[in-house]
Design a protein around this motif. Structure first.
Motif, PDB file in Angstrom:
ATOM      1  N   VAL C 276       0.839  -1.200   0.000  1.00  0.00           N
ATOM      2  CA  VAL C 276       0.000   0.000   0.000  1.00  0.00           C
ATOM      3  C   VAL C 276       0.872   1.247   0.000  1.00  0.00           C
ATOM      4  O   VAL C 276       0.644   2.196  -0.745  1.00  0.00           O
ATOM      5  CB  VAL C 276      -0.938   0.008   1.231  1.00  0.00           C
ATOM      6  N   LEU C 277       1.927   1.209   0.816  1.00  0.00           N
ATOM      7  CA  LEU C 277       2.813   2.371   0.910  1.00  0.00           C
ATOM      8  C   LEU C 277       3.412   2.710  -0.438  1.00  0.00           C
ATOM      9  O   LEU C 277       3.509   3.868  -0.826  1.00  0.00           O
ATOM     10  CB  LEU C 277       3.949   2.072   1.886  1.00  0.00           C
ATOM     11  N   VAL C 278       3.823   1.680  -1.154  1.00  0.00           N
ATOM     12  CA  VAL C 278       4.540   1.923  -2.393  1.00  0.00           C
ATOM     13  C   VAL C 278       3.592   2.321  -3.517  1.00  0.00           C
ATOM     14  O   VAL C 278       3.896   3.175  -4.336  1.00  0.00           O
ATOM     15  CB  VAL C 278       5.371   0.682  -2.776  1.00  0.00           C
ATOM     16  N   THR C 279       2.407   1.685  -3.535  1.00  0.00           N
ATOM     17  CA  THR C 279       1.518   1.950  -4.659  1.00  0.00           C
ATOM     18  C   THR C 279       0.519   3.062  -4.373  1.00  0.00           C
ATOM     19  O   THR C 279       0.064   3.740  -5.287  1.00  0.00           O
ATOM     20  CB  THR C 279       0.710   0.683  -5.018  1.00  0.00           C
ATOM     21  N   ARG C 280       0.164   3.249  -3.111  1.00  0.00           N
ATOM     22  CA  ARG C 280      -0.886   4.215  -2.797  1.00  0.00           C
ATOM     23  C   ARG C 280      -0.606   4.843  -1.438  1.00  0.00           C
ATOM     24  O   ARG C 280      -1.278   4.568  -0.449  1.00  0.00           O
ATOM     25  CB  ARG C 280      -2.238   3.509  -2.779  1.00  0.00           C
ATOM     26  N   PRO C 281       0.419   5.703  -1.387  1.00  0.00           N
ATOM     27  CA  PRO C 281       0.887   6.224  -0.094  1.00  0.00           C
ATOM     28  C   PRO C 281      -0.177   7.015   0.655  1.00  0.00           C
ATOM     29  O   PRO C 281      -0.041   7.238   1.839  1.00  0.00           O
ATOM     30  CB  PRO C 281       2.092   7.085  -0.456  1.00  0.00           C
ATOM     31  N   GLN C 282      -1.232   7.442  -0.010  1.00  0.00           N
ATOM     32  CA  GLN C 282      -2.269   8.175   0.726  1.00  0.00           C
ATOM     33  C   GLN C 282      -3.242   7.237   1.409  1.00  0.00           C
ATOM     34  O   GLN C 282      -4.188   7.684   2.045  1.00  0.00           O
ATOM     35  CB  GLN C 282      -2.996   9.154  -0.205  1.00  0.00           C
ATOM     36  N   GLY C 283      -3.048   5.901   1.280  1.00  0.00           N
ATOM     37  CA  GLY C 283      -3.932   4.946   1.939  1.00  0.00           C
ATOM     38  C   GLY C 283      -5.162   4.659   1.105  1.00  0.00           C
ATOM     39  O   GLY C 283      -5.390   5.256   0.058  1.00  0.00           O
ATOM     40  N   LEU C 284      -5.956   3.711   1.586  1.00  0.00           N
ATOM     41  CA  LEU C 284      -7.142   3.332   0.827  1.00  0.00           C
ATOM     42  C   LEU C 284      -8.138   4.476   0.763  1.00  0.00           C
ATOM     43  O   LEU C 284      -8.822   4.682  -0.229  1.00  0.00           O
ATOM     44  CB  LEU C 284      -7.818   2.121   1.500  1.00  0.00           C
ATOM     45  N   MET C 285      -8.216   5.238   1.853  1.00  0.00           N
ATOM     46  CA  MET C 285      -9.265   6.249   1.962  1.00  0.00           C
ATOM     47  C   MET C 285      -8.738   7.679   1.890  1.00  0.00           C
ATOM     48  O   MET C 285      -9.484   8.611   1.687  1.00  0.00           O
ATOM     49  CB  MET C 285      -9.954   6.106   3.326  1.00  0.00           C
ATOM     50  N   GLY C 286      -7.475   7.834   2.124  1.00  0.00           N
ATOM     51  CA  GLY C 286      -7.006   9.157   2.516  1.00  0.00           C
ATOM     52  C   GLY C 286      -6.598  10.065   1.377  1.00  0.00           C
ATOM     53  O   GLY C 286      -6.557   9.692   0.218  1.00  0.00           O
ATOM     54  N   ARG C 287      -6.312  11.294   1.779  1.00  0.00           N
ATOM     55  CA  ARG C 287      -5.683  12.243   0.883  1.00  0.00           C
ATOM     56  C   ARG C 287      -4.215  12.291   1.259  1.00  0.00           C
ATOM     57  O   ARG C 287      -3.865  11.998   2.401  1.00  0.00           O
ATOM     58  CB  ARG C 287      -6.275  13.636   1.083  1.00  0.00           C
TER      59      ARG C 287
END
Ligand SMILES: Nc1ncnc2c1ncn2[C@@H]1O[C@H](COP(=O)(O)OP(=O)(O)O)[C@@H](O)[C@H]1O
Ligand SMILES: [Mg+2]
Lengths: 261, 360, 289
Positions: C276-287
């Protein structure tokens, strides 16, 4: 290079969006070898973003950037630098733990065709460059001891030390007083005299008029006008962009000759 | 206040002389306990017990110095370096115990495998910055330890499982001495590598990355390659220490090859001694490791703590260590090398200034 | 299918604890920019308070939760005001090390007081549950989930509707500007950390009902709080709730993989976190911050 007809740098429809908003939107222009080209525009016009696109700091969302006929779109920043495109940052980013001399040496150690240089030659180049920008006396000082104008000089010195063919300067004269601006202009001329093409981003119009033969006005990510600085600055759309609709109307009725600065 | 150039030089010379004497003693003392020396009536300066502690101390010198390359020089707060120690330990361990390789042939593969692993995980991980990198590297460290302990194949644990991995004892005369000097060799390599890095183009690139990564990139530093290189270099040195440890200790398991607390200890040592310097992390490692051993009551010289029973002693030691950590972090943010290296003198105003610099 | 539903329900129930552990950690990280390595220790302090009140006075463990919250708020406020505030502007490594030091101190003081024996809180209804459609739902788990959601809702309310909550928001957005409009930074920082600690305390009370605790039992929860906050995304309470429940689900499904047993759950969780950190550092929900 061999083909003189080719522009050194060419942008075709370059676009960069931040969350749907186009900070740079379909920008097209060319930079000729050896010129000093000015880019002006109000705050938030997209000047810095444009520079980030060219130097590879931002990945563009559309369009093409060509260096000496070859596309460099999407190239990593260090590879762009090694091709011979140097840049400064509007908000200076010195290497805080290093001395002034070491800062410049990093530019010389890496930069264009740097592979053959070791630290020793790099420091020699650093000394030459510091002399050119007028920082020689402060070479041994830590960056923290520098004044704001000196930090801007260092920013330029570091970029020049990479031995660029094209130098992108982002508001290196913002926040300087008149005397300091004159000194900075002198510095840019000196760098230009060594055969470097300069793309000069400025908010201060006086600077552009004083040094550029050609200027581009950017507004809301679009090219608003392009041409000789004196002509461009009298353009009504440009005045409007800078000073707002009302002022433009008043100016139209009064028809003042001075450039709005 | 910044000391004058003259007193600076005096401090540095004093520091070097004292350091050289201590190092010479530490390096030579074990020799006096050789049988030959004993029979020749040379006074005994060290016993077997000291070897063990000294070897541990040097092991941490290697790890703290290695951490310094990625954490101190490059500025990436790696919190999972113990993964490399464990990978090194298990590489030699497996090659010796399962494949029956001789130790000295198996050892070079420890740093190589650790570095390869670091390069592999470093490519995605080093795109993260700040807290995110620290947390992700910690996660990798924990996950690798768990995987090594729990991977089964056909119902058989591949790496010895929860009961660990036993290695045959390495047949060499004066074993304790051998491993002590081997570890010293690793420490020498780590320090020499750091010395070289700080003088090379590579090192200037790393420091530039630490100070401002984007600025480094537009000056032509290949930031990805440099970061991964620094990470792999740190991993190789840490893996080397792990490789030596496994044969020295003869037994490895998740607890002694992947101890989470090593992650923090090596960072603390580097900070204590001074990050980004050549000898700082080594000095910090010696200081802190001796202190840990002393507080834990494992050193022959120890004092009785008042009101503390022998059973409670290790616990109280941990409390003291924690408090010490808090005090060091608050008051000495630039490491003790600042004083002994002669850059600053330890004074009240220094402490007050470092407090003011960081507090609200 | 029934097995799948059972796993989902078990995962969500287990997620309650992770929500409780995550919200306080996320608040401190998001507002103070501190990755609080002492969080797990604070959780366990809460657990011991619940245990003590339960064994000494026979208090129902759920009634001890407010006590946990108040006691930990005071402790957290004092720690931030007295210690952590002093290095709040230092590089991140220093806050890491400082909170690790605090963790060491707290855990070992607990060891001195309570020893290393396992302690558990077993009210009469522990181990009981009800069954719907062949799926067993333990009371304690269900109530814990409810308590965790309530805790998060309370925190969200406090942050969005009260004076101090608005001050905390202002600090998170821009520390210097917040100071300029007259917010007492030291106090507001201490309150924020205190609130984070209070959440940790409640989480500890819940954990004491679900597992036997020792002073060192908090360490995994610090790590799991990381994963929860990163899964959900930094900066909002609701995101952490989603992250906590997602973590519970991942754990439940990870444990159900044949042959893996419970041992891989952590490795899977951390693997997921890194992904998650590498692909989507803003998290599943976050900005992105
Ligand atoms: N990294 C970024 N993320 C989001 N928006 C940005 C970013 N950089 C610039 N912008 C936005 O793009 C627009 C152009 O900004 P900029 O290029 O800095 O303007 P200029 O340099 O001409 O003042 C602005 O509206 C700014 O807010
Ligand atoms: Mg700009």
């Amino acid at each position: 290079m061999s083909t003189t007809a080719e522009p050194q740098l060419e942008l075709r429809g370059v676009t960069k969006r931040f969350g749907g908003v186009g900070a740079v939107d379909g920008v097209t222009f060319q930079v000729e070898r050896g010129e000093i080209l000015g880019i002006i525009g109000p705050n938030g016009a997209g000047k810095t973003t444009l520079l980030n696109c060219i130097s590879g700091v931002h990945r563009v969302d559309g369009g093409d950037i060509r260096w000496e006929g070859r596309s460099i779109t999407g190239m990593a920043p260090h590879r762009v630098a090694r091709l011979g495109i140097g840049r400064t940052f509007q908000i200076v980013r010195p290497f805080g733990s290093m001395t002034v001399r070491e800062n410049a040496a990093v530019g010389a150690l890496f930069g264009s065709s740097a592979a053959r240089r070791g630290p020793k030659q790099a420091f020699e180049i650093a000394d030459q460059v510091l002399e050119l920008v007028g920082l020689k006396a402060k070479a041994g000082q830590p960056v923290s001891a520098l004044t704001i104008p000196d930090r801007k000089r260092l920013e330029v010195a570091r970029a020049v030390a990479t031995r660029p063919q094209l130098l992108l300067l982002d508001e290196v004269m913002a926040g300087l007083n008149n005397v300091e601006i004159d000194e900075a202009l002198e510095m840019v001329r000196a760098v230009h005299a060594t055969g470097v093409t300069v793309l000069l981003i400025e908010h201060v119009m006086r600077v552009i008029v004083g040094i550029c033969r050609r200027a581009i006005v950017l507004d809301f990510g679009h090219v608003l006008a392009e041409g000789e600085p004196e002509v461009v600055l009298r353009d009504e759309r440009v005045i409007k962009a800078y000073l707002g609709e009302r002022y433009a109307k008043r100016l139209r009725t009064e028809r003042g000759q001075d450039s709005p600065s | 206040m910044i000391a004058t150039a003259d007193s600076q030089r005096r401090w540095r010379r004093l520091f070097l002389i004292v350091g050289a004497i201590v190092a010479a003693y530490a390096l030579l003392a074990p020799l006096t306990s050789l049988d030959a020396a004993q029979s020749a009536n040379v006074p005994l300066l060290a016993d077997k017990f000291w070897f063990r502690i000294a070897t541990y101390v040097v092991m941490f010198v290697v790890m703290a110095t290695a951490w310094n390359i990625i954490g101190g020089i490059t500025g990436y707060a790696a919190f999972g370096n113990v993964a490399f120690f464990g990978i090194g330990a298990y590489t030699t361990g497996m090659l010796i115990a399962k494949a029956k390789w001789p130790f000295l042939v198996a050892l070079p593969l420890a740093p190589i495998l650790a570095a390869l692993f670091a390069a592999l995980v470093g490519l995605p991980l080093l795109r993260l910055r700040g807290h995110y990198f620290a947390v992700a590297s910690l996660g990798v460290g924990v996950a690798v330890g768990e995987l090594v302990q729990n991977i089964d194949y056909n119902g058989q644990p591949v790496f010895g499982g929860a009961s660990g991995l036993f290695l045959p004892i390495y047949a060499v005369g004066h074993r304790g001495l051998f491993f002590f000097y081997l570890m010293c060799g690793a420490a020498a390599i780590a320090i020499a590598v750091t010395w070289w890095v700080l003088r090379s183009r590579f090192g200037y690139g790393l420091i530039a990355i630490r100070e401002n990564e984007e600025a480094a990139a537009v000056l032509g530093v290949n930031t990805t390659a440099y970061k991964v290189g620094a990470f792999a270099l740190a991993a190789a040195l840490t893996g080397l220490a792990g490789g030596i440890f496994s044969q020295w200790n003869v037994f490895i398991n998740q607890d002694n090859a992947f101890p989470i607390e090593y992650n923090v200890q090596m960072i603390l040592m580097a900070l204590l001694g001074g990050t980004g310097t050549v000898f700082g992390p080594a000095a910090g490692a010696v200081l802190l490791q001796l202190l840990i051993q002393f507080l834990g009551g494992s050193l022959p010289i120890s004092i009785d703590l008042p009101f503390v029973s022998t059973e409670a002693r290790p616990i109280v030691a941990q409390v003291i260590l924690g408090l010490l950590l808090v005090v060091v972090v608050i008051f000495v943010p630039r490491g003790v090398i600042d004083f002994f290296g002669g850059r600053t003198r330890l004074s009240l105003s220094y402490l007050r200034r470092s407090l003011r610099d960081t507090s609200l | 299918m029934a097995a799948f539903v059972q796993l989902v329900i078990l995962g969500l129930l287990a997620g309650g604890v992770y929500v409780a552990v995550g919200v306080g950690f996320g608040l401190v990280w998001g507002v103070l920019n501190i990755v609080n390595l002492a969080h797990g220790a604070l959780v366990i302090v809460g657990g011991y308070i619940t245990w003590q009140l339960f064994t000494a006075f026979g208090l129902d463990p759920f009634l001890t939760l407010p006590v946990d919250a108040v006691a930990l708020f005071v402790l957290g406020y004092a720690l931030q005001r007295g210690v952590i505030n002093r290095i709040i502007r230092a590089p991140l490594l220093f806050t890491f090390l400082l909170t690790f030091g605090l963790n060491l101190v707290i855990v070992n003081i607990l060891l001195l007081i309570f020893g290393s024996d396992f302690r558990s809180v077993t009210p009469t209804y522990s181990g009981q549950g009800f069954e719907i459609g062949g799926i067993v739902v333990p009371y304690v788990r269900l109530t814990s989930l409810g308590a965790a959601i309530l805790l998060s809702a309370g925190l969200a309310f406090l942050l969005s509707r009260t004076r101090i909550g608005l001050a905390i928001h202002a600090i998170a957005a821009d520390r210097d500007a917040a100071q300029l409009v007259g917010i007492d930074l030291r106090h507001a920082y201490a309150v924020t950390y205190g609130l984070g600690a209070a959440c940790a305390g409640v989480a500890g009370g819940l954990i004491a009902m679900i597992q036997a605790i020792t002073p060192t039992a908090g360490e995994p929860y610090t790590l799991q709080a990381f994963v929860v906050v990163i899964l959900g995304g930094l900066g909002r309470v609701s995101a952490t709730v989603v992250g906590g429940l997602a973590f519970g689900l991942v754990e439940a499904f990870g444990q159900s993989i044949p042959g893996s047993g419970s041992v891989f759950a952590n490795a899977i969780a951390f693997g997921l976190m890194v992904l998650v950190l590498v692909t989507r550092p803003q998290g599943l929900m976050g900005r992105l911050r």
